[in-house]
Design an enzyme around this catalytic site. Structure first.
Site, PDB file in Angstrom:
ATOM      1  N   ARG A 127      -2.664   3.865   6.487  1.00  0.00           N
ATOM      2  CA  ARG A 127      -1.493   3.438   5.716  1.00  0.00           C
ATOM      3  C   ARG A 127      -1.539   4.118   4.364  1.00  0.00           C
ATOM      4  NH1 ARG A 127      -2.084  -2.121   4.215  1.00  0.00           N
ATOM      5  NH2 ARG A 127      -2.414  -1.252   2.154  1.00  0.00           N
ATOM      6  N   GLU A 146      -2.872   5.485  -2.835  1.00  0.00           N
ATOM      7  CA  GLU A 146      -4.073   5.805  -2.050  1.00  0.00           C
ATOM      8  C   GLU A 146      -3.675   5.898  -0.588  1.00  0.00           C
ATOM      9  OE1 GLU A 146      -6.934   2.843  -1.129  1.00  0.00           O
ATOM     10  OE2 GLU A 146      -5.473   1.245  -0.983  1.00  0.00           O
ATOM     11  N   ASN A 148      -5.250   4.543   3.095  1.00  0.00           N
ATOM     12  CA  ASN A 148      -6.281   3.715   3.728  1.00  0.00           C
ATOM     13  C   ASN A 148      -6.501   4.206   5.139  1.00  0.00           C
ATOM     14  OD1 ASN A 148      -6.686   1.485   1.669  1.00  0.00           O
ATOM     15  ND2 ASN A 148      -4.459   1.499   1.910  1.00  0.00           N
ATOM     16  N   SER A 153      -4.236  -3.077   6.806  1.00  0.00           N
ATOM     17  CA  SER A 153      -3.733  -4.318   7.392  1.00  0.00           C
ATOM     18  C   SER A 153      -2.239  -4.520   7.179  1.00  0.00           C
ATOM     19  CB  SER A 153      -4.520  -5.503   6.844  1.00  0.00           C
ATOM     20  OG  SER A 153      -4.456  -5.502   5.453  1.00  0.00           O
ATOM     21  N   LYS A 308     -11.498   7.491  -2.377  1.00  0.00           N
ATOM     22  CA  LYS A 308     -10.721   7.880  -3.550  1.00  0.00           C
ATOM     23  C   LYS A 308     -11.211   9.205  -4.131  1.00  0.00           C
ATOM     24  CE  LYS A 308      -9.025   3.332  -3.874  1.00  0.00           C
ATOM     25  NZ  LYS A 308      -9.525   2.525  -2.783  1.00  0.00           N
ATOM     26  N   LYS A 367     -11.052   4.158 -11.067  1.00  0.00           N
ATOM     27  CA  LYS A 367     -11.233   3.633  -9.702  1.00  0.00           C
ATOM     28  C   LYS A 367     -12.607   3.961  -9.119  1.00  0.00           C
ATOM     29  CE  LYS A 367      -6.501   3.777  -8.058  1.00  0.00           C
ATOM     30  NZ  LYS A 367      -5.704   4.115  -6.871  1.00  0.00           N
ATOM     31  N   GLU A 371     -12.609  -0.605  -1.561  1.00  0.00           N
ATOM     32  CA  GLU A 371     -11.366  -0.983  -0.892  1.00  0.00           C
ATOM     33  C   GLU A 371     -11.181  -2.494  -0.990  1.00  0.00           C
ATOM     34  OE1 GLU A 371      -9.276   1.174   0.429  1.00  0.00           O
ATOM     35  OE2 GLU A 371     -10.599   2.863   0.046  1.00  0.00           O
ATOM     36  N   GLY A 372      -9.972  -2.923  -0.700  1.00  0.00           N
ATOM     37  CA  GLY A 372      -9.732  -4.357  -0.558  1.00  0.00           C
ATOM     38  C   GLY A 372      -9.146  -5.019  -1.791  1.00  0.00           C
ATOM     39  N   ARG A 453       4.850  -4.538  -0.320  1.00  0.00           N
ATOM     40  CA  ARG A 453       4.122  -5.647  -0.950  1.00  0.00           C
ATOM     41  C   ARG A 453       4.560  -5.745  -2.396  1.00  0.00           C
ATOM     42  NH1 ARG A 453      -1.826  -3.832  -0.172  1.00  0.00           N
ATOM     43  NH2 ARG A 453      -0.766  -1.863  -0.571  1.00  0.00           N
TER      44      ARG A 453
HETATM   45  P1  ADP Z   1      -7.683  -0.663  -2.864  1.00  0.00           P
HETATM   46  O1  ADP Z   1      -8.289   0.280  -1.914  1.00  0.00           O
HETATM   47  O2  ADP Z   1      -8.640  -1.643  -3.430  1.00  0.00           O
HETATM   48  O3  ADP Z   1      -6.425  -1.287  -2.339  1.00  0.00           O
HETATM   49  P2  ADP Z   1      -5.891   0.785  -4.645  1.00  0.00           P
HETATM   50  O4  ADP Z   1      -6.065   2.192  -5.063  1.00  0.00           O
HETATM   51  O5  ADP Z   1      -4.807   0.518  -3.687  1.00  0.00           O
HETATM   52  O6  ADP Z   1      -7.296   0.244  -4.120  1.00  0.00           O
HETATM   53  O7  ADP Z   1      -5.678  -0.107  -5.935  1.00  0.00           O
HETATM   54  C1  ADP Z   1      -5.454  -1.490  -5.856  1.00  0.00           C
HETATM   55  C2  ADP Z   1      -4.171  -1.861  -6.571  1.00  0.00           C
HETATM   56  O8  ADP Z   1      -4.226  -1.434  -7.917  1.00  0.00           O
HETATM   57  C3  ADP Z   1      -2.923  -1.237  -5.990  1.00  0.00           C
HETATM   58  O9  ADP Z   1      -2.418  -2.016  -4.932  1.00  0.00           O
HETATM   59  C4  ADP Z   1      -2.005  -1.198  -7.203  1.00  0.00           C
HETATM   60  O10 ADP Z   1      -1.387  -2.459  -7.393  1.00  0.00           O
HETATM   61  C5  ADP Z   1      -2.964  -0.964  -8.351  1.00  0.00           C
HETATM   62  N1  ADP Z   1      -3.069   0.479  -8.646  1.00  0.00           N
HETATM   63  C6  ADP Z   1      -3.946   1.348  -8.087  1.00  0.00           C
HETATM   64  N2  ADP Z   1      -3.758   2.594  -8.562  1.00  0.00           N
HETATM   65  C7  ADP Z   1      -2.753   2.522  -9.435  1.00  0.00           C
HETATM   66  C8  ADP Z   1      -2.090   3.473 -10.273  1.00  0.00           C
HETATM   67  N3  ADP Z   1      -2.461   4.755 -10.277  1.00  0.00           N
HETATM   68  N4  ADP Z   1      -1.081   3.031 -11.055  1.00  0.00           N
HETATM   69  C9  ADP Z   1      -0.716   1.731 -11.069  1.00  0.00           C
HETATM   70  N5  ADP Z   1      -1.294   0.788 -10.303  1.00  0.00           N
HETATM   71  C10 ADP Z   1      -2.303   1.162  -9.505  1.00  0.00           C
HETATM   72 MG    MG Z   2      -7.493   0.883  -0.081  1.00  0.00          MG
HETATM   73 MG    MG Z   3      -4.688  -0.327  -1.896  1.00  0.00          MG
END
Ligand code: ADP
Ligand code: MG
Ligand code: MG
Length: 477
Positions: A127, A146, A148, A153, A308, A367, A371-372, A453
């Site tokens: 995803r 990102e 996944n 899920s 990442k 970052k 994950e999660g 979401r």
């Molecule tokens: P995970 O693998 O934990 O889901 P993400 O990269 O999706 O990691 O980051 C988790 C959340 O943080 C995202 O769902 C988003 O709400 C926020 N986020 C992540 N990267 C960014 C970004 N570059 N700008 C704004 N919000 C972000």
């Molecule tokens: Mg993720």
């Molecule tokens: Mg995410």
């Protein structure tokens, strides 16, 4: 605040909202938008609705279509990365020196490579997540958060949410908006990928094994995929690492048996974060499954392709071209979704990234390889973390990313037990990809649906399972 979408006078009609709240919750339960409760995560006697928005949220049609269109290219890219051990080694070499979890995954990857892959079929269910970034000139663009590649899920529950929003909009007499709610069925497409892999494995009695967590609040999301498989007469079992440790083994042909049943496909809905590996036995089991003849969804190298750090390395000039030579249009389509991603490796380039982050922490997200949800670092805390490191090599466990700033929209977030209030919200669009490769040949490569979401803008991080975001539907505008 965005003006498109549900008008403010509807959102502020208290009587109507109260009525809709009740109707919406019942509709969610009746449509099977379910989640087990925190109190009883491993039993289905008492269940609640999975959190969702009262109304769908506006998403510009062109950007939505852009996200769907690029998905098959991301599938291909992820798959190519997974087959390039030199690149993975290069990209992750600094990370695995300091990040124990990624290092452990990488060791398994190495071991499997050394031994040679027993299975040439791979199934990828991923995803790719985006936010719609606002430019200074008032425009918006699709930017990837990102991708996944393991345990992505909500393909199940998001198959059910369109009906609920349609019902709410009918009751609210918003018939024009109602027409714009799209059908969505990722569960069917994800199952199609697993089914294809199962067929290619070629043993009718063999099962698809969902490798699941110890705490299973989100089981209904899995069940939608599982039931699609059963309807194709493909047997499914659900097991935890511990179960596989106790009853799993490989025969002399590396066929994987669990509880006496041959496993054709292992579908990982677990194993994506350190806490999932409760003992060294979990790691032994992961290795056993990776070495086996069973088709893995994903295999260990595809899992690593979703880190990442790899995402950041892909944003370097020339890297996409390396994976997709002679396909400049595809490269351009993928690259258009990238925002600024910066290395924190040791050396001048990494030093520059640190200086940049310290100067304007609000412009970035820091970052780790996790994950999660709930792991990222924002704002002032970026400075504290970077400045607080005792050894500067610690920074190489992270990447830095431009902060994406989507346009806030008003909506109501419905959660069991939470009082209803009008929230200022931000949305994240996910697109599901499914592919199957056998040897060198892609036998399936599809975009199989989407997920919206939405969270309150007070939260920097996201995640439905993390308790921040809720399920939503795009209202194309
Ligand atoms: P995970 O693998 O934990 O889901 P993400 O990269 O999706 O990691 O980051 C988790 C959340 O943080 C995202 O769902 C988003 O709400 C926020 N986020 C992540 N990267 C960014 C970004 N570059 N700008 C704004 N919000 C972000
Ligand atoms: Mg993720
Ligand atoms: Mg995410």
């Amino acid at each position: 605040m965005a003006t498109a979408g549900i008008p403010e006078e509807v959102l502020r009609n208290e009587q109507l909202i109260q009525k809709l709240e009740e109707i919406a919750k019942d509709a969610a339960l009746m449509s099977g938008i379910l989640m087990r409760t925190k109190e009883t995560p491993n039993g289905s006697e008492v269940v609640g609705f999975a959190p969702f928005t009262l109304f769908p949220s506006p998403v510009p049609k062109a950007l939505f279509q852009q996200a769907l269109a690029v998905q098959v290219h991301f599938n291909l890219l992820v798959d190519k990365i997974s087959q390039n051990p030199d690149f993975l080694e290069e990209a992750l070499s600094s990370t695995i020196k300091v990040d124990e979890f990624t290092a452990k995954l990488f060791n398994i990857h190495r071991q499997v490579l050394q031994e040679g892959h027993a299975q040439s079929i791979v199934v990828g269910l991923n995803r790719s997540d985006y936010m719609l970034d606002q430019d200074e000139d008032g425009g918006t663009s699709l930017k990837q958060i990102e991708i996944n590649t393991i345990a992505a899920s909500f393909g199940g529950l998001s198959s059910q949410t369109p009906d609920v929003h349609r019902h709410i909009l009918k009751v609210a007499n918003r018939l024009e908006e109602r027409k714009k709610i799209l059908d969505n069925n990722p569960a069917a497409g994800l199952a199609k990928g697993l089914a294809k892999a199962w067929e290619l494995y070629g043993s009718e009695k063999a099962v698809v094994m969902f490798l699941v967590e110890n705490v299973q609040r989100n089981i209904f999301d899995h069940r939608y995929v599982e039931n699609e498989l059963w309807s194709r007469n493909i047997p499914v079992i659900r097991r935890q690492f511990e179960d596989v440790f106790k009853t799993g083994s490989l025969d002399q042909n590396k066929r994987l048996f669990v509880d006496g049943q041959e496993v054709a496909v292992v579908y990982f809905r677990n194993g994506y974060m350190p806490q999932n590996y409760t003992s060294t036995q979990s790691w032994e089991v992961r290795l056993m499954m990776e070495r086996s003849l069973a088709v893995k969804c994903p295999d260990i190298s595809t899992h690593l392709a979703g880190t990442k750090k790899v995402q950041q390395e892909l944003a370097r000039p020339g890297i996409l071209e390396r994976f997709l030579p002679d396909q400049p249009e595809v490269v351009a389509q993928i690259r258009a979704t990238f925002t600024g991603l910066y290395t924190l490796d040791m050396g001048a380039e990494g030093d520059e990234t640190v200086a940049m982050a310290l100067a304007k922490p609000d412009h970035y997200v820091l970052k780790p390889q996790r994950e999660g949800g709930g792991n990222n670092i924002y704002g002032r805390e970026i400075c504290e973390v970077l400045e607080g490191m005792t050894d500067s090599s610690e920074r190489t466990a992270y990447i830095l990313m431009d902060k994406i700033r989507p346009c806030p929209v008003h909506n109501y977030l419905l959660r069991p037990g939470a009082p209803l209030k009008l929230s200022t919200c931000l949305s994240e669009l996910g697109v599901f990809g499914a592919y199957v490769r056998q040897g060198k040949e892609m036998v399936m490569n599809e975009c199989v649906g989407h997920l919206l979401r939405t969270k309150s803008s007070e939260h920097a991080d996201g995640g439905v399972a993390a308790g921040v975001a809720v399920l939503d539907n795009p209202l194309l505008v």
